[in-house]
Structure formats: C-alpha cells, structure tokens
Design a protein around this motif. Structure first.
Motif, PDB file in Angstrom:
ATOM      1  N   ALA A 197      -6.056   1.579  -1.067  1.00 33.67           N
ATOM      2  CA  ALA A 197      -5.991   0.900  -2.366  1.00 33.67           C
ATOM      3  C   ALA A 197      -7.216   1.314  -3.174  1.00 33.67           C
ATOM      4  N   THR A 198      -6.977   1.882  -4.327  1.00 27.92           N
ATOM      5  CA  THR A 198      -8.099   2.341  -5.158  1.00 27.92           C
ATOM      6  C   THR A 198      -8.526   1.303  -6.185  1.00 27.92           C
ATOM      7  N   ASP A 199      -7.633   0.396  -6.559  1.00 28.84           N
ATOM      8  CA  ASP A 199      -7.987  -0.639  -7.533  1.00 28.84           C
ATOM      9  C   ASP A 199      -7.183  -1.904  -7.239  1.00 28.84           C
TER      10      ASP A 199
ATOM     11  N   ALA B 126       0.143  -4.428  -5.726  1.00 30.98           N
ATOM     12  CA  ALA B 126       1.436  -3.757  -5.516  1.00 30.98           C
ATOM     13  C   ALA B 126       1.705  -3.564  -4.028  1.00 30.98           C
ATOM     14  N   MET B 127       0.674  -3.207  -3.271  1.00 31.55           N
ATOM     15  CA  MET B 127       0.831  -3.025  -1.823  1.00 31.55           C
ATOM     16  C   MET B 127       1.152  -4.355  -1.141  1.00 31.55           C
TER      17      MET B 127
ATOM     18  N   SER C 237      -4.827  -3.475  -9.000  1.00 35.80           N
ATOM     19  CA  SER C 237      -3.388  -3.422  -9.262  1.00 35.80           C
ATOM     20  C   SER C 237      -2.649  -2.716  -8.111  1.00 35.80           C
ATOM     21  N   THR C 238      -3.263  -1.700  -7.535  1.00 32.02           N
ATOM     22  CA  THR C 238      -2.664  -1.014  -6.379  1.00 32.02           C
ATOM     23  C   THR C 238      -2.630  -1.959  -5.183  1.00 32.02           C
TER      24      THR C 238
END
Length: 144
Positions: free
Chosen positions: A53-55, A61-62, A57-58
């Motif tokens: 996960a880079t941020d 979403a995950m 929102s990611t």
C-alpha cells in the motif's frame, strides 16, 4: 420351454432406479468438484494480489477488497458444504437403490441356475430313456 423369471419387470425397474441414482451421484460429485475448484481458484487469486500500500486510498481499497473476498470465500465455503451434503445424500440414495437391485439380481441368478439344472435333468432323462429303450430292444431282439 424355460420358465421366465417372475420378477423380471421389477428387476428391470430396480436396475433403472440404480442407473438413475448413479447418474445423480455422478452429477452431485461433479458439482462438488466444481465448487472445490472454484474455492481453490479464488484462494489462488487472492494470494497473487500484491500487498503493498503506497497511500491511504490504496490501503482502504485493499481493505475493502479483502472484506469482499472474505465474504466471497464464506459464500464459496457454504456452497461447498451444500454440495458435499448433496453428494452424501446422492451416495446414500445410490447405495439404497443398489441394495434393492442386488437382492433381485441374486434371485434371478438362482432362478437361471435352477432353469439350467431342470433343462439338464430333462435332457439326461431323455438320454436315459433312449439308452434304456435301445438296451431293451437289443435284449428282445437277441432272445427272439
């Protein structure tokens, strides 16, 4: 002429029931295998998803994807359990149909053996009669 097996119609019905139950069992086993394969594919697909996960929102979403996947896996588990129960029930129906057919098949085998034994006995009696008649004719012909 040989006597026909009196329960031939019932035997044929039992064999048809057994074949139908075998067909239902095969279908239930195919559905059970399909459910298991679907589970395995879903699990493999989930393992192949990267977990980086880079941020935020990611990450959200995950988390949503994992929750959805968990729900999907629960549904697939329920489907697999249902298919297993159906396959077990189909196996039981097949076993019962087979038991009913086997008893009649044994009776038919016994009947056939009895018919053959009667035919052989009748044939042996005819041969004995011919041999006895020939012996008596030869004996009467020798005294005359």
């Amino acid at each position: 002429m040989a006597r026909a097996f009196a329960l031939a119609g019932l035997l044929r019905l039992r064999q048809i029931e057994k074949e139908h139950a075998a067909s239902d069992l095969a279908a239930a086993n195919a559905l059970r295998r399909d459910a298991g394969e679907r589970q395995a594919r879903a699990i493999a697909a989930l393992h192949s998803i990267p977990a980086d996960a880079t941020d935020a929102s990611t990450l959200f979403a995950m988390a949503a994807a994992r929750a959805s996947s968990r729900s999907m896996l629960a549904d697939l588990d329920a489907l697999a359990a249902q298919r297993d129960a159906q396959a077990a029930a189909a196996q039981q129906v097949f076993t019962e149909a087979k038991k009913r057919a086997v008893g009649l098949e044994k009776l038919e085998t016994r009947h056939r053996a009895e018919v053959v034994a009667n035919e052989l006995s009748a044939e042996q009696s005819a041969i004995d009669e011919v041999a006895t008649g020939a012996w008596q004719r030869a004996r009467e012909g020798g005294e005359a």
